[in-house]
Structure formats: structure tokens, C-alpha cells
Design a protein around this motif. Sequence first.
Motif, short mmCIF file in Angstrom:
data_model
loop_
_atom_site.label_atom_id
_atom_site.label_comp_id
_atom_site.label_asym_id
_atom_site.label_seq_id
_atom_site.Cartn_x
_atom_site.Cartn_y
_atom_site.Cartn_z
N VAL A 1 0.83 -1.21 0.00
CA VAL A 1 0.00 0.00 0.00
C VAL A 1 0.87 1.25 0.00
N ASP A 2 1.92 1.25 0.83
CA ASP A 2 2.80 2.42 0.94
C ASP A 2 4.19 1.93 1.33
N PRO A 3 5.16 1.94 0.43
CA PRO A 3 6.51 1.44 0.70
C PRO A 3 7.20 2.12 1.88
N THR A 4 6.73 3.29 2.27
CA THR A 4 7.36 4.01 3.39
C THR A 4 6.82 3.55 4.74
N LEU A 5 5.76 2.79 4.73
CA LEU A 5 5.15 2.35 5.99
C LEU A 5 5.83 1.10 6.53
N THR A 6 5.71 0.88 7.83
CA THR A 6 6.21 -0.34 8.47
C THR A 6 5.09 -0.88 9.37
N ILE A 7 5.35 -2.03 9.97
CA ILE A 7 4.35 -2.59 10.88
C ILE A 7 4.69 -2.24 12.32
N GLN A 8 5.49 -1.18 12.51
CA GLN A 8 5.89 -0.75 13.84
C GLN A 8 4.69 -0.52 14.76
N ALA A 9 3.60 0.00 14.19
CA ALA A 9 2.41 0.28 15.01
C ALA A 9 1.77 -1.00 15.56
N GLY A 10 2.11 -2.14 14.99
CA GLY A 10 1.57 -3.40 15.48
C GLY A 10 2.49 -4.11 16.44
N ALA A 11 3.65 -3.49 16.73
CA ALA A 11 4.62 -4.11 17.63
C ALA A 11 4.22 -3.93 19.09
N THR A 12 4.81 -4.73 19.96
CA THR A 12 4.55 -4.60 21.40
C THR A 12 5.69 -3.82 22.02
N ALA A 13 5.41 -2.58 22.38
CA ALA A 13 6.40 -1.72 23.02
C ALA A 13 5.67 -0.63 23.79
N GLY A 14 6.33 -0.10 24.82
CA GLY A 14 5.74 0.96 25.63
C GLY A 14 6.81 1.81 26.26
N VAL A 15 6.41 2.71 27.11
CA VAL A 15 7.36 3.65 27.70
C VAL A 15 8.38 2.96 28.60
N LEU A 16 8.02 1.82 29.18
CA LEU A 16 8.95 1.13 30.08
C LEU A 16 9.94 0.23 29.35
N THR A 17 9.66 -0.08 28.09
CA THR A 17 10.49 -1.02 27.35
C THR A 17 11.94 -0.55 27.29
N GLU A 18 12.15 0.71 27.04
CA GLU A 18 13.50 1.27 26.96
C GLU A 18 13.95 1.88 28.29
N GLN A 19 13.04 2.50 29.01
CA GLN A 19 13.41 3.24 30.22
C GLN A 19 13.64 2.35 31.43
N ALA A 20 12.82 1.33 31.61
CA ALA A 20 12.93 0.46 32.80
C ALA A 20 12.56 -0.97 32.41
N PRO A 21 13.45 -1.67 31.72
CA PRO A 21 13.12 -3.00 31.21
C PRO A 21 12.74 -4.03 32.28
N LEU A 22 13.36 -3.94 33.44
CA LEU A 22 13.01 -4.90 34.50
C LEU A 22 11.62 -4.64 35.05
N LEU A 23 11.27 -3.37 35.14
CA LEU A 23 9.91 -3.03 35.56
C LEU A 23 8.92 -3.45 34.49
N ALA A 24 9.31 -3.32 33.23
CA ALA A 24 8.46 -3.77 32.13
C ALA A 24 8.24 -5.28 32.21
N MET A 25 9.30 -6.00 32.58
CA MET A 25 9.16 -7.45 32.75
C MET A 25 8.16 -7.78 33.84
N ALA A 26 8.19 -7.01 34.94
CA ALA A 26 7.26 -7.24 36.04
C ALA A 26 5.82 -6.99 35.59
N VAL A 27 5.62 -5.94 34.78
CA VAL A 27 4.27 -5.65 34.26
C VAL A 27 3.77 -6.80 33.40
N GLU A 28 4.63 -7.32 32.52
CA GLU A 28 4.25 -8.44 31.67
C GLU A 28 3.93 -9.68 32.51
N ALA A 29 4.70 -9.89 33.57
CA ALA A 29 4.46 -11.04 34.45
C ALA A 29 3.12 -10.92 35.16
N ILE A 30 2.81 -9.73 35.67
CA ILE A 30 1.55 -9.51 36.39
C ILE A 30 0.36 -9.71 35.47
#
Length: 251
Positions: A101-130
Amino acid sequence: MFNSKVFVAEFIGTFALVFIGAGAGIVNAGLVGIALAYGFTLAVFSYIYGHISGSHLNPAVTFGLALNGTVKWVQAIFYWIAQFAGAILAAFLLKTLVTTVDPTLTIQAGATAGVLTEQAPLLAMAVEAILTFFLVNTILHATVGDKGGLFAGWAIGMTYAFAILAGAPFTGASLNPARTFGVALFSAPSISDVYTYVIYFFGPLVGSTFAVLVFNFLDKPEDSMEDFLDEEDDEDEILIVEEEPTPVKAK
């Protein structure tokens, strides 16, 4: 033991979960729309394929059910292969559609990521566990414990939807290693980053393990509410007997 019907059911179900859920993210359906896309898809496939494979559609769920003895570890391997294969194919097809549809687009919007993924990965792990704990806890009680009845599928699907509503801003609320890995092959998070596995693989497995431990504790027959009520009834009967007056003999 390999079961072709189970393999196909898990492959199709996981494919649908990632294709519809990640697709909702790509078309910018919003947090509620994405949560309902994943939740409704899981609920529907819980009904249509539940009698075949249990509709795990998630390696963390399969891990928990294998840990609980519901499925054998050898069977779990084929579940995992089907789940990862379905997720990868869904992500590949989404990437192909988006770039067509658009060669400039990616599927990034469908990825699983949030504010904790880069800033506090261990806390992000705890959120996923809970959040995974909540999901596997519902599955165990609704299906293995047979407490969900006709609403088991909806209970599972809505638990997943609510978990995404609460956790997506923090981690993307994957709760599912296959869902994350499939999209990560073509987008983010990077599969070369160790924290991808710490957050989205180890986190859900820890949550699933705790769900099994809690389920086995709560499911003990001697700790059931019925036994508790029976004990109270027995105590009342004893009290009634003790309070009966002693008959007086006539002289």
C-alpha cells in the motif's frame, strides 16, 4: 506426541490473533480498538477451537498448562512451533500488505512496546508477568477448573482485553512471546536485544508459573468454600445439642 489437528488449530488461531490484533494497531484503531481486537479474537477462537487444542494461542499459556500437567511437555513443543509459526506468518503478511500500500510504511504500530520497554526493562518485565498472571489465572479456573461454563471463552477474551487496556501504554501488553517475536522479526522490539527476551519471554513465563501455583493452592478440595460451610454447619449442630436441657425425672 504430535497431533495434526492440535497443530493446525494453534497455527490458525495464533495467526488470526496476531493478524487481527497487530492489524488493528497498524490501522490506528486506538487503545480500546486494539484491546477489543485481541480480546474478541481470543474469545472467538476459544469457542471454535477450544475443544481441539484448548486454544492456547500463546506459548506462555502452554507453558503454564504443561507445568500444571494439563498437557505433556512433549505436546507443548508442537504447540510452541505452531504458535510461533502462525505469528511469524501473520506478521510477514501484514508487512507485505503494508509495504504494498505504501513502501514508506512499516508494521511498527503493530509491535509490542511501551514507555517502560526502553526506560525500565526490569519493571516492564514485572508488568508483563503480572498481566500474564491474570490471563493464565482466568484460563486455569475457567477451563481446567471448569468454573467458566458457557462464558469461559468470553472470560478469557475479556481478561486479555482488559490487560491490554491497562498495560499497553507501559509495555504494549504482549503477554505472549509468539505475538512479540512474530512482529519483532520485521519491526521492533529488536530480536538482538537481550531485554526483548527478558521482558516478553521471561516475564510472561514467570507470570504463568505464579498463576499455576496460585491455582493449585486455591483448587485444593480441603480449602473449598463448601467444606468451610460444612464445618460451620457441624459446629452449629454441636452447639444446638449442647444447649438442649437435661430432662428431669419424675419422683
